[in-house]
Design a protein around this motif. Structure first.
Motif, PDB file in Angstrom:
ATOM      1  N   LEU A  39     -20.353  -6.570  11.634  1.00 41.74           N
ATOM      2  CA  LEU A  39     -19.343  -7.296  10.861  1.00 41.74           C
ATOM      3  C   LEU A  39     -18.991  -6.569   9.562  1.00 41.74           C
ATOM      4  N   LEU A  40     -19.983  -5.971   8.917  1.00 42.68           N
ATOM      5  CA  LEU A  40     -19.699  -5.196   7.702  1.00 42.68           C
ATOM      6  C   LEU A  40     -18.847  -3.971   8.012  1.00 42.68           C
ATOM      7  N   LEU A  41     -19.142  -3.302   9.118  1.00 48.56           N
ATOM      8  CA  LEU A  41     -18.317  -2.145   9.505  1.00 48.56           C
ATOM      9  C   LEU A  41     -16.885  -2.569   9.814  1.00 48.56           C
ATOM     10  N   PHE A  42     -16.734  -3.701  10.497  1.00 46.62           N
ATOM     11  CA  PHE A  42     -15.394  -4.199  10.825  1.00 46.62           C
ATOM     12  C   PHE A  42     -14.630  -4.550   9.544  1.00 46.62           C
ATOM     13  N   ALA A  43     -15.295  -5.213   8.609  1.00 44.49           N
ATOM     14  CA  ALA A  43     -14.641  -5.570   7.350  1.00 44.49           C
ATOM     15  C   ALA A  43     -14.246  -4.320   6.570  1.00 44.49           C
ATOM     16  N   ALA A  44     -15.104  -3.324   6.548  1.00 46.24           N
ATOM     17  CA  ALA A  44     -14.780  -2.075   5.846  1.00 46.24           C
ATOM     18  C   ALA A  44     -13.587  -1.384   6.500  1.00 46.24           C
ATOM     19  N   ALA A  45     -13.520  -1.399   7.822  1.00 47.99           N
ATOM     20  CA  ALA A  45     -12.394  -0.766   8.518  1.00 47.99           C
ATOM     21  C   ALA A  45     -11.082  -1.500   8.216  1.00 47.99           C
ATOM     22  N   VAL A  46     -11.122  -2.815   8.186  1.00 44.04           N
ATOM     23  CA  VAL A  46      -9.909  -3.590   7.894  1.00 44.04           C
ATOM     24  C   VAL A  46      -9.444  -3.328   6.458  1.00 44.04           C
ATOM     25  N   ILE A  47     -10.384  -3.306   5.516  1.00 44.70           N
ATOM     26  CA  ILE A  47     -10.028  -3.054   4.121  1.00 44.70           C
ATOM     27  C   ILE A  47      -9.475  -1.641   3.949  1.00 44.70           C
ATOM     28  N   ALA A  48     -10.081  -0.665   4.618  1.00 39.48           N
ATOM     29  CA  ALA A  48      -9.589   0.713   4.526  1.00 39.48           C
ATOM     30  C   ALA A  48      -8.192   0.834   5.122  1.00 39.48           C
ATOM     31  N   ALA A  49      -7.936   0.178   6.245  1.00 42.29           N
ATOM     32  CA  ALA A  49      -6.605   0.225   6.857  1.00 42.29           C
ATOM     33  C   ALA A  49      -5.570  -0.434   5.945  1.00 42.29           C
ATOM     34  N   ALA A  50      -5.936  -1.550   5.325  1.00 40.81           N
ATOM     35  CA  ALA A  50      -5.002  -2.227   4.418  1.00 40.81           C
ATOM     36  C   ALA A  50      -4.709  -1.354   3.199  1.00 40.81           C
ATOM     37  N   ALA A  51      -5.725  -0.727   2.642  1.00 35.30           N
ATOM     38  CA  ALA A  51      -5.511   0.153   1.489  1.00 35.30           C
ATOM     39  C   ALA A  51      -4.629   1.335   1.875  1.00 35.30           C
ATOM     40  N   ALA A  53      -2.342   1.427   4.213  1.00 38.45           N
ATOM     41  CA  ALA A  53      -0.972   0.937   4.383  1.00 38.45           C
ATOM     42  C   ALA A  53      -0.311   0.695   3.025  1.00 38.45           C
ATOM     43  N   ILE A  54      -1.059   0.130   2.091  1.00 39.31           N
ATOM     44  CA  ILE A  54      -0.499  -0.134   0.755  1.00 39.31           C
ATOM     45  C   ILE A  54      -0.149   1.178   0.056  1.00 39.31           C
ATOM     46  N   PHE A  55      -1.031   2.175   0.142  1.00 45.89           N
ATOM     47  CA  PHE A  55      -0.744   3.466  -0.490  1.00 45.89           C
ATOM     48  C   PHE A  55       0.447   4.164   0.168  1.00 45.89           C
ATOM     49  N   LEU A  56       0.606   4.009   1.482  1.00 49.94           N
ATOM     50  CA  LEU A  56       1.793   4.564   2.139  1.00 49.94           C
ATOM     51  C   LEU A  56       3.072   3.922   1.610  1.00 49.94           C
ATOM     52  N   LEU A  57       3.048   2.604   1.443  1.00 50.72           N
ATOM     53  CA  LEU A  57       4.233   1.917   0.923  1.00 50.72           C
ATOM     54  C   LEU A  57       4.518   2.319  -0.519  1.00 50.72           C
ATOM     55  N   VAL A  58       3.490   2.429  -1.346  1.00 51.97           N
ATOM     56  CA  VAL A  58       3.678   2.845  -2.740  1.00 51.97           C
ATOM     57  C   VAL A  58       4.261   4.254  -2.784  1.00 51.97           C
ATOM     58  N   ASN A  59       3.772   5.144  -1.946  1.00 50.22           N
ATOM     59  CA  ASN A  59       4.281   6.513  -1.897  1.00 50.22           C
ATOM     60  C   ASN A  59       5.755   6.536  -1.480  1.00 50.22           C
ATOM     61  N   ALA A  60       6.122   5.712  -0.507  1.00 50.88           N
ATOM     62  CA  ALA A  60       7.514   5.663  -0.070  1.00 50.88           C
ATOM     63  C   ALA A  60       8.423   5.164  -1.196  1.00 50.88           C
ATOM     64  N   VAL A  61       7.962   4.155  -1.927  1.00 51.05           N
ATOM     65  CA  VAL A  61       8.763   3.621  -3.033  1.00 51.05           C
ATOM     66  C   VAL A  61       8.904   4.669  -4.132  1.00 51.05           C
ATOM     67  N   VAL A  62       7.838   5.355  -4.472  1.00 50.85           N
ATOM     68  CA  VAL A  62       7.892   6.374  -5.522  1.00 50.85           C
ATOM     69  C   VAL A  62       8.830   7.511  -5.112  1.00 50.85           C
ATOM     70  N   ARG A  63       8.794   7.911  -3.860  1.00 56.67           N
ATOM     71  CA  ARG A  63       9.713   8.972  -3.398  1.00 56.67           C
ATOM     72  C   ARG A  63      11.162   8.555  -3.531  1.00 56.67           C
ATOM     73  N   ARG A  64      11.467   7.309  -3.170  1.00 59.75           N
ATOM     74  CA  ARG A  64      12.856   6.846  -3.258  1.00 59.75           C
ATOM     75  C   ARG A  64      13.313   6.747  -4.712  1.00 59.75           C
ATOM     76  N   VAL A  65      12.419   6.304  -5.588  1.00 56.74           N
ATOM     77  CA  VAL A  65      12.786   6.197  -7.003  1.00 56.74           C
ATOM     78  C   VAL A  65      13.005   7.587  -7.588  1.00 56.74           C
ATOM     79  N   ARG A  66      12.160   8.534  -7.245  1.00 60.51           N
ATOM     80  CA  ARG A  66      12.327   9.901  -7.756  1.00 60.51           C
ATOM     81  C   ARG A  66      13.587  10.567  -7.204  1.00 60.51           C
ATOM     82  N   ALA A  67      13.998  10.209  -5.994  1.00 58.71           N
ATOM     83  CA  ALA A  67      15.202  10.797  -5.409  1.00 58.71           C
ATOM     84  C   ALA A  67      16.457  10.346  -6.147  1.00 58.71           C
TER      85      ALA A  67
END
Length: 83
Positions: A39-51, A53-67
């Motif tokens: 269960l701890l491994l599963f929770a860590a995997a879910v948290i890592a996947a969410a982080a 995804a969030i960093f991918l979205l932040v990167n996409a927003v920063v690229r569009r703003v810089r463009a």
């Protein structure tokens, strides 16, 4: 206090138990130990996947703003020398 005869008697009681009982005892013990770890491994995997995804979205927003702004290609305050 346990003497040798008591230990031998306890060992005989354990050895005489049905095979399925010992097998289920081992399964339950392994489940108690392994289940929280899984269960701890599963929770860590879910948290890592969410982080991720969030960093991918932040990167996409920063690229569009810089463009939108002016392009900075690293040539500020450079004097071009013609030969």
């Amino acid at each position: 206090m346990m003497n040798e005869e008591t230990v031998q008697r306890a060992f005989r009681v354990v050895v005489r138990q049905p095979n399925w009982l010992i097998r289920w005892t081992i399964y339950i013990f392994a489940g108690i130990i392994a289940l929280p770890f899984i269960l701890l491994l599963f929770a860590a995997a879910v948290i890592a996947a969410a982080a991720f995804a969030i960093f991918l979205l932040v990167n996409a927003v920063v690229r569009r703003v810089r463009a939108i702004g002016p392009r900075n290609d690293g040539r500020e305050n450079v004097r071009v020398m013609r030969r």
